[in-house]
Design an enzyme around this catalytic site. Structure first.
Site, PDB file in Angstrom:
ATOM      1  CG  ASP A   1       7.983  -3.630   1.731  1.00 48.82           C
ATOM      2  OD1 ASP A   1       7.376  -2.453   1.566  1.00 48.82           O
ATOM      3  OD2 ASP A   1       9.256  -4.320   0.941  1.00 48.82           O
TER       4      ASP A   1
ATOM      5  CG  PHE B   1       4.199  -0.197 -26.247  1.00 49.68           C
ATOM      6  CD1 PHE B   1       4.140  -1.616 -26.598  1.00 49.68           C
ATOM      7  CD2 PHE B   1       4.747   0.418 -26.874  1.00 49.68           C
ATOM      8  CE1 PHE B   1       5.526  -2.463 -26.822  1.00 49.68           C
ATOM      9  CE2 PHE B   1       6.077  -0.241 -27.654  1.00 49.68           C
ATOM     10  CZ  PHE B   1       6.227  -1.220 -27.685  1.00 49.68           C
TER      11      PHE B   1
ATOM     12  CG  PHE C   1       1.181  -6.367 -11.804  1.00 49.18           C
ATOM     13  CD1 PHE C   1       0.857  -6.132 -13.152  1.00 49.18           C
ATOM     14  CD2 PHE C   1      -0.021  -6.758 -11.120  1.00 49.18           C
ATOM     15  CE1 PHE C   1      -0.627  -6.815 -13.888  1.00 49.18           C
ATOM     16  CE2 PHE C   1      -1.211  -7.532 -11.601  1.00 49.18           C
ATOM     17  CZ  PHE C   1      -1.292  -7.597 -13.607  1.00 49.18           C
TER      18      PHE C   1
ATOM     19  CG  LEU D   1      -1.760  -0.963   1.299  1.00 54.04           C
ATOM     20  CD1 LEU D   1      -3.160  -0.899   1.989  1.00 54.04           C
ATOM     21  CD2 LEU D   1      -2.738  -0.700  -0.208  1.00 54.04           C
TER      22      LEU D   1
ATOM     23  N   GLY E   1      14.377  12.698 -22.249  1.00 53.53           N
ATOM     24  CA  GLY E   1      14.267  11.080 -22.464  1.00 53.53           C
ATOM     25  C   GLY E   1      13.169  10.632 -23.276  1.00 53.53           C
TER      26      GLY E   1
ATOM     27  N   GLY F   1      -0.098   1.757  -3.676  1.00 53.43           N
ATOM     28  CA  GLY F   1      -2.127   1.237  -3.736  1.00 53.43           C
ATOM     29  C   GLY F   1      -2.524   1.537  -3.038  1.00 53.43           C
TER      30      GLY F   1
ATOM     31  CE1 TYR G   1       9.516   0.860 -14.642  1.00 54.90           C
ATOM     32  CE2 TYR G   1       9.427   1.859 -17.039  1.00 54.90           C
ATOM     33  CZ  TYR G   1       9.092   1.057 -15.968  1.00 54.90           C
ATOM     34  OH  TYR G   1       7.885   0.069 -16.024  1.00 54.90           O
TER      35      TYR G   1
END
Ligand code: UDP
Length: 337
Positions: free
Chosen positions: A59, A177, A81, A43, A292, A46, A149
């Site tokens: 976690d 994408f 995810f 959370l 970027g 989320g 990333y």
């Protein structure tokens, strides 16, 4: 080849990051198919309200708690995810991205190995390709990320590949994408803090919460000078995850697959479509390019269709915007407001 049938997915499926944007839509889809699901989320980004039912508030950095969840809930598969996803932040604070994306994924893979849970579907990204050398980009495009990333997501793919070879992990890396849209019911949607994504920002202008949308550059070599992206409805993404899991559970060892529509939309086109969808003026002002940002990111090839039988159903920009607008109107301050 027969496409996998998402109705054949077996659970319990542990969804890591199940209270996030794409995670919560996928949890909803699993629940609607009566597939047992274990929602795991710390959370940090989320939202509790985006999940019906219990959440294991754990976690991924806490290996002991993670092991206990696996022992108690006995998942037969994982959809992963949970990750940090801001390109800019990854540049200024790469440590956070290596810790939370790379080492936490390692923790998850180790928990799976200890529990003999061998199937994982994983959120990857077109950011693993880096600067496009050809557009549209197919899965065999070179993977040369241009920011931390993208590097961390590629590391995560490599980890799964190596665990597959050594320990029999079966894995699918779905390279998204631009995720977009919201549940057509208007109760689940996109809420990031801070918000940096084009569509929610445009809709915040429509709601009167921002004065204008800033267009990051109009001098790109594209049809109207603004950047082109490939936007996919979040429910179509959720559907692809179930299909990928059905494929793995049917015995497939690995899959790397783009999830995109193959159609690019410019920033100006998106703003114009949002004016139509919302009936609001949405003032726009062009500013400097954002560092970027490649001129175009569009998915190519037919692998998702060929391998997963996946055909996007709600990814036209009209339905993406209608659904996103319904969520924003119903939740003008996001979930917590
Ligand atoms: N963009 C923009 N103004 C904004 C936010 C985004 O012009 O306030 C542009 C951005 O340069 C990119 C596109 O919109 O070309 C989509 O950006 P977003 O951050 O939503 O997703 P990204 O493509 O970075 O994953």
């Amino acid at each position: 080849m027969n496409a996998p049938d998402p109705k054949t997915v077996r659970g319990p499926v542990l969804v890591a990051g199940g209270a996030g944007y794409i995670g919560s839509h996928t949890v909803r889809l699993l629940q609607s198919r009566s597939i047992p699901v274990v929602v795991l989320d710390n959370l940090s980004t989320g939202h509790r309200e985006s999940v019906q039912g219990e959440i294991e508030v754990v976690d991924l950095g806490d290996r002991k708690a993670l092991g206990e969840v696996f022992a108690r809930t006995k998942p037969v598969a994982v959809i992963h995810f949970a990750a940090k996803c801001y390109v800019g932040e990854s540049v200024t604070d790469p440590a956070k991205y290596y810790r939370e994306n790379v080492t936490y994924t390692w923790n998850l893979l180790e928990a799976m190995r200890a529990a003999e849970c061998r199937d994982i579907v994983f959120s990857s990204t077109c950011a693993t390709y880096g600067e496009p050398v050809q557009v549209p980009m197919t899965e065999d495009h070179p993977q040369k990320p241009i920011n931390p990333y993208g590097h961390t997501k590629l590391h995560m793919e490599h980890m799964m590949h190596d665990y597959g070879k050594a320990y029999g992990l079966r894995w699918a890396a779905l390279r998204y994408f631009n995720a977009a849209g919201a549940s057509p019911a208007g109760d689940l949607g996109e809420h990031h803090e801070p918000e940096t994504h084009l569509i929610p920002l445009v809709l915040q202008v429509a709601l009167g919460q921002r004065e204008e949308i800033l267009v990051f550059g109009d001098d790109y070599p594209t049809r109207d000078g603004s950047c082109i992206r490939d936007y996919i409805h979040v429910d179509d993404l959720a559907d692809a995850h179930l299909r990928a899991l059905a494929l793995l559970q049917g015995g497939r060892e690995s899959l790397q697959c783009n999830l995109g529509t193959g159609t690019g939309v410019t920033v100006f086109e998106m703003i114009e479509a949002a004016r139509k969808a919302t009936g609001h003026a949405i003032p726009a002002r062009t500013v400097e390019r954002r560092p970027g940002d490649p001129a175009q990111l569009v998915s190519g090839g037919t692998r998702a269709k060929d391998e997963l039988g996946w055909v996007p159903q709600r990814s036209g920009i009209e339905s993406v915007l209608q659904d996103a607008w319904r969520f924003h109107e119903a939740h003008p301050r996001g979930y917590d407001g």
